[in-house]
Design a protein around this motif. Sequence first.
Motif, PDB file in Angstrom:
ATOM      1  N   GLU A   4     -32.182-138.759 -44.156  1.00 35.21           N
ATOM      2  CA  GLU A   4     -31.460-137.944 -43.166  1.00 35.21           C
ATOM      3  C   GLU A   4     -31.703-136.463 -43.435  1.00 35.21           C
ATOM      4  O   GLU A   4     -31.943-135.679 -42.495  1.00 35.21           O
ATOM      5  CB  GLU A   4     -29.968-138.252 -43.229  1.00 35.21           C
ATOM      6  N   ALA A   5     -31.648-136.071 -44.706  1.00 35.11           N
ATOM      7  CA  ALA A   5     -31.895-134.668 -45.061  1.00 35.11           C
ATOM      8  C   ALA A   5     -33.341-134.285 -44.761  1.00 35.11           C
ATOM      9  O   ALA A   5     -33.619-133.188 -44.256  1.00 35.11           O
ATOM     10  CB  ALA A   5     -31.580-134.437 -46.541  1.00 35.11           C
ATOM     11  N   LEU A   6     -34.271-135.182 -45.059  1.00 34.35           N
ATOM     12  CA  LEU A   6     -35.691-134.921 -44.795  1.00 34.35           C
ATOM     13  C   LEU A   6     -35.930-134.714 -43.297  1.00 34.35           C
ATOM     14  O   LEU A   6     -36.592-133.740 -42.892  1.00 34.35           O
ATOM     15  CB  LEU A   6     -36.524-136.094 -45.317  1.00 34.35           C
ATOM     16  N   MET A   7     -35.405-135.598 -42.476  1.00 36.87           N
ATOM     17  CA  MET A   7     -35.613-135.507 -41.032  1.00 36.87           C
ATOM     18  C   MET A   7     -34.958-134.257 -40.437  1.00 36.87           C
ATOM     19  O   MET A   7     -35.512-133.616 -39.538  1.00 36.87           O
ATOM     20  CB  MET A   7     -35.062-136.761 -40.351  1.00 36.87           C
ATOM     21  N   LYS A   8     -33.789-133.919 -40.969  1.00 33.89           N
ATOM     22  CA  LYS A   8     -33.081-132.734 -40.473  1.00 33.89           C
ATOM     23  C   LYS A   8     -33.887-131.473 -40.749  1.00 33.89           C
ATOM     24  O   LYS A   8     -34.061-130.614 -39.867  1.00 33.89           O
ATOM     25  CB  LYS A   8     -31.708-132.649 -41.130  1.00 33.89           C
ATOM     26  N   ASP A   9     -34.395-131.357 -41.974  1.00 30.45           N
ATOM     27  CA  ASP A   9     -35.167-130.162 -42.338  1.00 30.45           C
ATOM     28  C   ASP A   9     -36.515-130.139 -41.632  1.00 30.45           C
ATOM     29  O   ASP A   9     -37.029-129.063 -41.284  1.00 30.45           O
ATOM     30  CB  ASP A   9     -35.356-130.104 -43.853  1.00 30.45           C
ATOM     31  N   ALA A  10     -37.111-131.302 -41.426  1.00 32.64           N
ATOM     32  CA  ALA A  10     -38.383-131.372 -40.706  1.00 32.64           C
ATOM     33  C   ALA A  10     -38.192-130.878 -39.269  1.00 32.64           C
ATOM     34  O   ALA A  10     -39.006-130.091 -38.746  1.00 32.64           O
ATOM     35  CB  ALA A  10     -38.916-132.794 -40.709  1.00 32.64           C
ATOM     36  N   LYS A  11     -37.136-131.323 -38.638  1.00 34.80           N
ATOM     37  CA  LYS A  11     -36.856-130.910 -37.258  1.00 34.80           C
ATOM     38  C   LYS A  11     -36.630-129.407 -37.181  1.00 34.80           C
ATOM     39  O   LYS A  11     -37.105-128.747 -36.245  1.00 34.80           O
ATOM     40  CB  LYS A  11     -35.634-131.667 -36.728  1.00 34.80           C
ATOM     41  N   ALA A  12     -35.925-128.866 -38.168  1.00 34.54           N
ATOM     42  CA  ALA A  12     -35.687-127.420 -38.194  1.00 34.54           C
ATOM     43  C   ALA A  12     -36.990-126.640 -38.362  1.00 34.54           C
ATOM     44  O   ALA A  12     -37.101-125.494 -37.917  1.00 34.54           O
ATOM     45  CB  ALA A  12     -34.727-127.077 -39.331  1.00 34.54           C
ATOM     46  N   ALA A  13     -37.986-127.276 -39.001  1.00 33.35           N
ATOM     47  CA  ALA A  13     -39.287-126.630 -39.207  1.00 33.35           C
ATOM     48  C   ALA A  13     -40.254-126.913 -38.060  1.00 33.35           C
ATOM     49  O   ALA A  13     -41.434-126.553 -38.129  1.00 33.35           O
ATOM     50  CB  ALA A  13     -39.889-127.108 -40.527  1.00 33.35           C
ATOM     51  N   GLY A  14     -39.767-127.563 -37.002  1.00 35.23           N
ATOM     52  CA  GLY A  14     -40.619-127.859 -35.858  1.00 35.23           C
ATOM     53  C   GLY A  14     -41.505-129.071 -36.066  1.00 35.23           C
ATOM     54  O   GLY A  14     -42.533-129.215 -35.394  1.00 35.23           O
ATOM     55  N   ILE A  15     -41.119-129.930 -36.992  1.00 37.53           N
ATOM     56  CA  ILE A  15     -41.883-131.131 -37.298  1.00 37.53           C
ATOM     57  C   ILE A  15     -41.206-132.339 -36.643  1.00 37.53           C
ATOM     58  O   ILE A  15     -40.070-132.679 -36.966  1.00 37.53           O
ATOM     59  CB  ILE A  15     -41.982-131.352 -38.825  1.00 37.53           C
ATOM     60  N   ASP A  16     -41.906-132.993 -35.704  1.00 35.51           N
ATOM     61  CA  ASP A  16     -41.349-134.136 -34.967  1.00 35.51           C
ATOM     62  C   ASP A  16     -41.715-135.435 -35.667  1.00 35.51           C
ATOM     63  O   ASP A  16     -42.883-135.839 -35.700  1.00 35.51           O
ATOM     64  CB  ASP A  16     -41.898-134.132 -33.536  1.00 35.51           C
ATOM     65  N   LEU A  17     -40.720-136.107 -36.246  1.00 39.31           N
ATOM     66  CA  LEU A  17     -40.940-137.354 -36.964  1.00 39.31           C
ATOM     67  C   LEU A  17     -39.961-138.417 -36.496  1.00 39.31           C
ATOM     68  O   LEU A  17     -38.824-138.104 -36.115  1.00 39.31           O
ATOM     69  CB  LEU A  17     -40.767-137.139 -38.477  1.00 39.31           C
ATOM     70  N   ARG A  18     -40.387-139.669 -36.591  1.00 39.27           N
ATOM     71  CA  ARG A  18     -39.508-140.788 -36.291  1.00 39.27           C
ATOM     72  C   ARG A  18     -39.801-141.954 -37.235  1.00 39.27           C
ATOM     73  O   ARG A  18     -40.938-142.159 -37.654  1.00 39.27           O
ATOM     74  CB  ARG A  18     -39.694-141.278 -34.841  1.00 39.27           C
ATOM     75  N   GLY A  19     -38.743-142.703 -37.547  1.00 34.36           N
ATOM     76  CA  GLY A  19     -38.930-143.898 -38.357  1.00 34.36           C
ATOM     77  C   GLY A  19     -39.490-145.020 -37.520  1.00 34.36           C
ATOM     78  O   GLY A  19     -39.113-145.166 -36.352  1.00 34.36           O
ATOM     79  N   THR A  20     -40.397-145.792 -38.100  1.00 34.26           N
ATOM     80  CA  THR A  20     -40.970-146.926 -37.357  1.00 34.26           C
ATOM     81  C   THR A  20     -40.582-148.272 -37.969  1.00 34.26           C
ATOM     82  O   THR A  20     -40.536-149.281 -37.269  1.00 34.26           O
ATOM     83  CB  THR A  20     -42.507-146.832 -37.307  1.00 34.26           C
ATOM     84  N   SER A  21     -40.334-148.300 -39.283  1.00 35.30           N
ATOM     85  CA  SER A  21     -39.939-149.550 -39.933  1.00 35.30           C
ATOM     86  C   SER A  21     -39.367-149.238 -41.302  1.00 35.30           C
ATOM     87  O   SER A  21     -39.990-148.522 -42.090  1.00 35.30           O
ATOM     88  CB  SER A  21     -41.144-150.483 -40.071  1.00 35.30           C
ATOM     89  N   ALA A  22     -38.188-149.802 -41.571  1.00 34.37           N
ATOM     90  CA  ALA A  22     -37.549-149.581 -42.873  1.00 34.37           C
ATOM     91  C   ALA A  22     -37.412-150.933 -43.588  1.00 34.37           C
ATOM     92  O   ALA A  22     -38.405-151.499 -44.024  1.00 34.37           O
ATOM     93  CB  ALA A  22     -36.212-148.891 -42.696  1.00 34.37           C
ATOM     94  N   PHE A  23     -36.199-151.466 -43.699  1.00 35.61           N
ATOM     95  CA  PHE A  23     -36.011-152.737 -44.423  1.00 35.61           C
ATOM     96  C   PHE A  23     -36.686-153.897 -43.704  1.00 35.61           C
ATOM     97  O   PHE A  23     -36.648-154.005 -42.472  1.00 35.61           O
ATOM     98  CB  PHE A  23     -34.521-153.035 -44.577  1.00 35.61           C
TER      99      PHE A  23
END
Length: 287
Positions: free
Chosen positions: A147-166
């Motif tokens: 959650e922290a990684l995605m939040k900071d990535a978004k703030a840096a203009g980096i668009d990421l999404r999860g595709t598969s976890a467990f």
Amino acid sequence: MRKPSFLMVCCALTLTLVGCNISEQAETEQPTVSEQEPTTTPEESPTESTEENEVNDVPEAEAPAEEAPAEEAPPEKAPPIELVPTEPIERDGQANLALDTLVLVNKQIALPSGYKPEDLVTPNIDFVDSATGERRMLRQEAATAVEALMKDAKAAGIDLRGTSAFRSYDYQVQLFNAYVARDGKEQALKYSAPPGHSEHQTGLAIDISSASVGYQLTQGLEQTKEGKWLADNAHTYGFIVRYQRAYEAETGYMYEPWHLRYIGVEHATNVHEMNVPFEQYLEQLMD
């Protein structure tokens, strides 16, 4: 003049002889006293020295007692995290779950078929539509970190999404068999784990992609700004890019710039700086 009588002469001689004897006795006894002084002095010296030593030893013996209150006082800072695990990496080919977030799962080491983490939660991040149900879940610690990684990535203009976890053991059976049917087992083993050997079953791994590659799991992610951001920053959130191009011989898997594995910030930073496979890092850590 009157001459002395014989009696007077005898008395005088007697007195003279007595006086001489007294003088000779006094001279004979004097060395005895002087010989006793050296004997007495050494006997007293050790006694005085021992007393001084006992006095000098008292502060040293009492020093710990005086410092005890300071030692008993609670520390101002929490003790450092113990980085060196005390558990073995594996037991007869089975992953040692006691290693917690450092648990090692690879082609040689497997999880129990029925293993499922008890603290799985769904992180508050964006997922692709095809990721549903348990495939969006991670262990609590890893979920908070992503959650922290995605939040900071978004703030840096980096668009990421999860595709598969467990992924459960049963789901991995279906997935691996489908890849084998499509590409053959030899090829499938280069990019997919057999059931029980997938890091996704630990609840500590997540695949991440970006719009720049159509949210596909492709090595092309490496060339995008999103892929470069992940490679440069994932360790600061406790994740490593598990399957690096340079590690293919050690891991047995092709390069996957999308596959992140959570091991904690301290360990992830070490792995990133040492630039070694996770297997090698654990071996060096436990030597």
